[in-house]
Design an enzyme around this catalytic site. Structure first.
Site, PDB file in Angstrom:
ATOM      1  N   CYS A  81       0.838  -1.189   0.000  1.00  0.00           N
ATOM      2  CA  CYS A  81       0.000   0.000   0.000  1.00  0.00           C
ATOM      3  C   CYS A  81       0.884   1.255   0.000  1.00  0.00           C
ATOM      4  CB  CYS A  81      -0.941  -0.038   1.205  1.00  0.00           C
ATOM      5  SG  CYS A  81      -0.784   1.278   2.372  1.00  0.00           S
ATOM      6  N   GLU A  82       0.551   2.186  -0.869  1.00  0.00           N
ATOM      7  CA  GLU A  82       1.395   3.377  -1.008  1.00  0.00           C
ATOM      8  C   GLU A  82       1.219   4.357   0.155  1.00  0.00           C
ATOM      9  OE1 GLU A  82       0.361   5.119  -4.738  1.00  0.00           O
ATOM     10  OE2 GLU A  82      -1.322   6.252  -3.920  1.00  0.00           O
ATOM     11  N   HIS A  83       0.157   4.186   0.950  1.00  0.00           N
ATOM     12  CA  HIS A  83      -0.048   5.102   2.074  1.00  0.00           C
ATOM     13  C   HIS A  83       0.837   4.773   3.267  1.00  0.00           C
ATOM     14  CE1 HIS A  83      -4.342   6.051   0.487  1.00  0.00           C
ATOM     15  NE2 HIS A  83      -3.421   6.766  -0.095  1.00  0.00           N
ATOM     16  N   HIS A  84       1.126   3.479   3.470  1.00  0.00           N
ATOM     17  CA  HIS A  84       1.901   3.066   4.645  1.00  0.00           C
ATOM     18  C   HIS A  84       3.116   2.213   4.298  1.00  0.00           C
ATOM     19  CE1 HIS A  84      -2.346   3.613   6.017  1.00  0.00           C
ATOM     20  NE2 HIS A  84      -1.756   4.207   7.043  1.00  0.00           N
ATOM     21  N   GLN A 123      -5.566  -0.663  -3.779  1.00  0.00           N
ATOM     22  CA  GLN A 123      -6.250  -1.821  -4.361  1.00  0.00           C
ATOM     23  C   GLN A 123      -7.118  -1.422  -5.558  1.00  0.00           C
ATOM     24  OE1 GLN A 123      -7.708  -4.875  -1.659  1.00  0.00           O
ATOM     25  NE2 GLN A 123      -9.495  -5.143  -2.957  1.00  0.00           N
ATOM     26  N   HIS A 151      -5.199  -5.809   4.087  1.00  0.00           N
ATOM     27  CA  HIS A 151      -4.172  -4.769   4.145  1.00  0.00           C
ATOM     28  C   HIS A 151      -3.562  -4.749   5.536  1.00  0.00           C
ATOM     29  CE1 HIS A 151      -6.558  -2.428   0.791  1.00  0.00           C
ATOM     30  NE2 HIS A 151      -6.368  -3.695   0.506  1.00  0.00           N
ATOM     31  N   CYS A 153      -1.783  -2.650   6.925  1.00  0.00           N
ATOM     32  CA  CYS A 153      -1.878  -1.340   7.598  1.00  0.00           C
ATOM     33  C   CYS A 153      -3.194  -1.229   8.368  1.00  0.00           C
ATOM     34  CB  CYS A 153      -1.725  -0.199   6.600  1.00  0.00           C
ATOM     35  SG  CYS A 153      -2.827  -0.281   5.182  1.00  0.00           S
TER      36      CYS A 153
HETATM   37 ZN   LIG Z   1      -2.212   1.509   3.965  1.00  0.00          ZN
END
Ligand SMILES: [Zn+2]
Length: 186
Positions: A81-84, A123, A151, A153
């Protein structure tokens, strides 16, 4: 991918979280992380168009006798995941398309899903990337992709709901409006 730069920054990261990067268990960690990232993020180096060309070997649809939807289910992929920068795991991809004279090899569909997942992703975008690549590689506007994934995260922190899975769907062409086609992806 710049492995030297990754090693430098992973060492800095270890220091920043209060670790001793020179202790025995961590001394090789920056190099291991650099090797791992080069492998699991390999798809970063390629555009969707390049992936379509890479795995776009097709067969004539006449050999398969019909223009009915081709469905491939339960393709397992991993992504981040690019956020975490957290692992998205237990991911299962169902792909469907209506051939227009060209049929993709089944192993190629799986390779396309794997390579598109080997990027920092969301996703929803992974679903769009896979649909776009399949559309180009098979030369058809009619593609559907369903993804279910977990996920880390979400499951390893916060509410710690370890069984929560996220489902996303992407429809192109006739998959957008044909509910029978959509059902084939279930
Ligand atoms: Zn994430």
């Amino acid at each position: 991918m710049d492995k030297e730069k990754i090693m430098f920054h992973v060492k800095g990261l270890l220091e920043a979280i209060g670790e001793d990067p020179d202790r025995e268990g961590l001394i090789e960690t920056p190099a291991r992380v650099a090797d791992m990232l080069a492998e699991v993020l390999e798809g970063t180096a390629y555009s969707n168009h390049q992936i379509a060309e890479m795995f776009g070997k097709t067969f004539s649809a006449e050999d398969n006798g019909s223009d009915e939807a081709i469905i491939m289910k339960d393709i397992t992929v991993f992504s981040y995941c690019e956020h975490h920068l957290a692992l998205m795991y237990d991911m299962s991809v169902n792909v469907g398309y209506i051939p227009r004279g060209k049929v993709l090899g089944l192993s190629k569909i799986a390779r396309i899903c794997e390579m598109a997942a080997k990027r920092l992703q969301l996703q929803e975008r992974l679903g769009r990337d896979i649909a776009e690549i399949i559309s180009e590689a098979a030369g058809t506007p009619d593609v559907g992709v369903k993804i279910q994934g977990t996920h880390s995260c979400m499951t390893a922190r916060g509410i710690k709901n370890s069984t929560a899975r996220t489902e996303t769907r992407t429809y192109l062409g006739s998959f957008k409006t044909d509910s029978d086609l959509k059902k084939l992806l279930d």
